[in-house]
Design an enzyme around this catalytic site. Sequence first.
Site, PDB file in Angstrom:
ATOM      1  N   ASP A 332     -12.992   5.013  10.254  1.00 27.97           N
ATOM      2  CA  ASP A 332     -13.052   3.812  11.317  1.00 27.97           C
ATOM      3  C   ASP A 332     -13.678   2.602  10.647  1.00 27.97           C
ATOM      4  OD1 ASP A 332     -12.927   2.057  13.915  1.00 27.97           O
ATOM      5  OD2 ASP A 332     -12.150   4.200  14.973  1.00 27.97           O
ATOM      6  N   HIS A 379      -0.072   1.518  19.108  1.00 26.48           N
ATOM      7  CA  HIS A 379       0.006   0.372  20.333  1.00 26.48           C
ATOM      8  C   HIS A 379      -0.990  -0.512  20.284  1.00 26.48           C
ATOM      9  CE1 HIS A 379      -2.934   3.000  23.075  1.00 26.48           C
ATOM     10  NE2 HIS A 379      -3.340   2.706  21.864  1.00 26.48           N
TER      11      HIS A 379
HETATM   12  C1  LIG Z   1      -7.761   3.108  20.650  1.00 27.75           C
HETATM   13  S1  LIG Z   1      -8.981   3.488  19.757  1.00 27.75           S
HETATM   14  C2  LIG Z   1      -8.375   5.240  19.273  1.00 27.75           C
HETATM   15  C3  LIG Z   1      -9.616   6.136  18.791  1.00 27.75           C
HETATM   16  C4  LIG Z   1      -9.060   7.383  18.401  1.00 27.75           C
HETATM   17  N1  LIG Z   1      -7.957   7.545  17.698  1.00 27.75           N
HETATM   18  C5  LIG Z   1      -8.666   8.283  19.666  1.00 27.75           C
HETATM   19  O1  LIG Z   1      -7.481   8.738  19.508  1.00 27.75           O
HETATM   20  O2  LIG Z   1      -9.404   8.561  20.409  1.00 27.75           O
HETATM   21  C6  LIG Z   1      -8.510   2.669  18.441  1.00 27.75           C
HETATM   22  C7  LIG Z   1      -9.568   2.831  17.199  1.00 27.75           C
HETATM   23  O3  LIG Z   1      -8.929   1.810  15.925  1.00 27.75           O
HETATM   24  C8  LIG Z   1     -10.028   1.460  15.385  1.00 27.75           C
HETATM   25  N2  LIG Z   1      -9.762   0.444  14.598  1.00 27.75           N
HETATM   26  C9  LIG Z   1      -9.531  -0.840  14.833  1.00 27.75           C
HETATM   27  N3  LIG Z   1      -9.424  -1.780  13.898  1.00 27.75           N
HETATM   28  C10 LIG Z   1      -9.555  -0.999  12.715  1.00 27.75           C
HETATM   29  C11 LIG Z   1      -9.461  -1.423  11.299  1.00 27.75           C
HETATM   30  N4  LIG Z   1      -9.009  -2.450  10.823  1.00 27.75           N
HETATM   31  N5  LIG Z   1      -9.558  -0.216  10.691  1.00 27.75           N
HETATM   32  C12 LIG Z   1      -9.917   0.917  11.060  1.00 27.75           C
HETATM   33  N6  LIG Z   1      -9.961   1.255  12.352  1.00 27.75           N
HETATM   34  C13 LIG Z   1      -9.713   0.190  13.238  1.00 27.75           C
HETATM   35  C14 LIG Z   1     -11.116   0.933  16.646  1.00 27.75           C
HETATM   36  O4  LIG Z   1     -12.556   0.926  16.023  1.00 27.75           O
HETATM   37  C15 LIG Z   1     -11.056   2.297  17.530  1.00 27.75           C
HETATM   38  O5  LIG Z   1     -11.775   3.188  17.107  1.00 27.75           O
END
Ligand SMILES: C[S@@+](CC[C@H](N)C(=O)[O-])C[C@H]1O[C@@H](n2cnc3c(N)ncnc32)[C@H](O)[C@@H]1O
Length: 497
Positions: A332, A379
Site C-alpha cells: 500500500d 472501483h
Molecule cells: C478501498 S481500499 C481497499 C483495501 C483492501 N484491499 C481491502 O480489500 O480491504 C483501497 C486501498 O487502495 C490504497 N491505494 C490508493 N492509492 C494507492 C496507490 N497509488 N498505490 C497503492 N495503494 C493505493 C488505499 O490506501 C487503500 O488502502
Amino acid sequence: MPAEAESKALMLFLAMPYSHTSRRRFLHHIYVDIHSVFQGQWAAAEIISSYCSSQDIPHPSFHPQAPGVTIPPSAPNAVQNARQKLVASAAAVQRLATEPADYLPHLAIHVCLARSAVHVHAPDPAFLTLSLIVLQYQQLACLGWLCHFDVLARIPRDGTISYSELANATGVPKLQLRSVARMVMTSNFLCEPTPNEVAHNAVSALFICNSSIPNWARFMVKFSAPVATAFAEATEKWGVTDKKNETAFNVALKTDLPFFNFLSQSSGLAESFASYMRSVQSNYGTSLKHLLSGFDWAGVGEGVVVDVGGSTCSSSIALAEAFPKLTCVVEDLPDTISDRLLIEQPKVLSSRISTKAYDFFTPQPVQGADIYLLRMIMHDWPAADAILILKNQLEALKANPRAHLIVMDTVLPLPGSISAVEEALLRVRDLTMIQTFNSKERELGEFEELFSQVKDEGGCLVLRDIVKPAGSLMSVMDVVYESNIHSDSEIEKGLAH
Ligand SMILES: C[S@@+](CC[C@H](N)C(=O)[O-])C[C@H]1O[C@@H](n2cnc3c(N)ncnc32)[C@H](O)[C@@H]1O
C-alpha cells in the site's frame, strides 16, 4: 409447531422488547414467526383483492398508468385496515429477516418501519417519496447525534435507564435526547420497554459491542452524507470529468486534493476511514469469508499472494489463517500501510505476512508471485487509471506462467435483475465511487473491456472465471494472461482442421 401455537409464539415475540432475554431465546423461532406473518398477509391481500374486483377498480400495480391511489379513502374500514395490516406486516417480515448487523448499510437505502408508518397515512406516492427522504436524513442525523455524544455507551447492556439519568450522564438536554431516541426507535434502533425508560435492542447493542460500528456511523454522517448532498454542486461545477479532484468529495470537504492524498494528511479522517473499512469487512455482504470461498486458494499450494492496496492487511490475515501454505506480501502507499492488525496476530501467522510500500501507478516490484490480488481497488479508479494499475502488474504476472490476477469488486447487475434491496445496496456503492473518486462500479462487460485493454505483443489479460459467493456484494474474478503466440504443435493442429 401447530398453527395456534405458532401465532401465540408470534404474539409473545412481538410483544417483548428486543432487549428481553426471553425474546432473544425466541430468535430461533424467527422463521416460524415469518410464516405466521405471511398467513396474515395472505388474508389481508385477499380482502383487498376482493374489494378491487367487486368495485371494478384496478388492482394494486407498478404499471406506469396505475392510479396514484388504488384503495380510495371511501373504501370500507375493513379494506383500509387490511391495507394497513399488509404494509405493517411486510415491514415486520423485513425487520425479522434483516440481521442487526445490516442496520447501517440498509439505513442508506430505506427505513422499513418508518416507510410503513408513512405509507399508512400517505396514499399519495409523491408525498410518500418526499416523506421517506425526510425520514431517512433525520434517522441518519439522529444516529450521528447519539454517536457524537457517546450516548449509546451510557445505556446499560441489559436493563433500562431513564431519560433524566441518561441526559445527566451524557451532558445533553433531556428533551432533545428523548426526541432523538424516539425517532431512531421508529427504525428499529433502541427501545422504550416502559415509558421514559430507554434500553438497547439487538441492533443498538451492536454499537456498544464493536467500536468500529459507531465509527462507521460517524463516517456516514460526517463524510458519506455531506458528500452525497454535494453531488449536484459538483456536477454543476465540473460536468463530465474523470479528474480525481473534481468530485462531490472535493466540494463537501473543501479541498483540491484527491481523496487518498487528503486522507493521508488528515489523521482524524484516516482513522475513521480505517474503522469504516473494518466495519465494511465485518458486514456479511462484504465479509472476507467471500474472498476465501470465491477462489480455489488451496489449489495454489505453497504460493505467494501479493495483496495490492491491501491497507490494514485484513485480507492477507484471513487468507494466511485459512490456507497455512500461503505466504502474503501486503502492499500500500507508505503513509497508509499499517501492520497494526498484523502485530496482534500469533507469530506463526504474522511470520507468513510481510508489508511493503508500493505505489500501484509504478511497475509491480514483486515478480513471479502466484497471485496478485486487487480487492476493492478497481472501483476507486476511472478506466484510464484502472488500466494503468493493471498494466503495472503485467510483467510481474508474466514472470510466472501459472500466476492469476484476482480482482474482487462489485459487478453491477442489470436493473431489476436481482432483488430491489440487493440492487439498491450495490447502487449505493456505485454512487459512492462516482461522488468520491469520479470512478464507478462496473458491469461485467465493462470489466471484460478493461482486461482486454491490458495487452502486449504476446497476449492480453482475459477473464477466465467469475464467482459471486452466496450473500456476497462482490464477485471474485479470476484473470490470467493469455498468450496469443501459439506453439508449433498448436499451429499444426489448427492447420489440420
Ligand atoms: C478501498 S481500499 C481497499 C483495501 C483492501 N484491499 C481491502 O480489500 O480491504 C483501497 C486501498 O487502495 C490504497 N491505494 C490508493 N492509492 C494507492 C496507490 N497509488 N498505490 C497503492 N495503494 C493505493 C488505499 O490506501 C487503500 O488502502
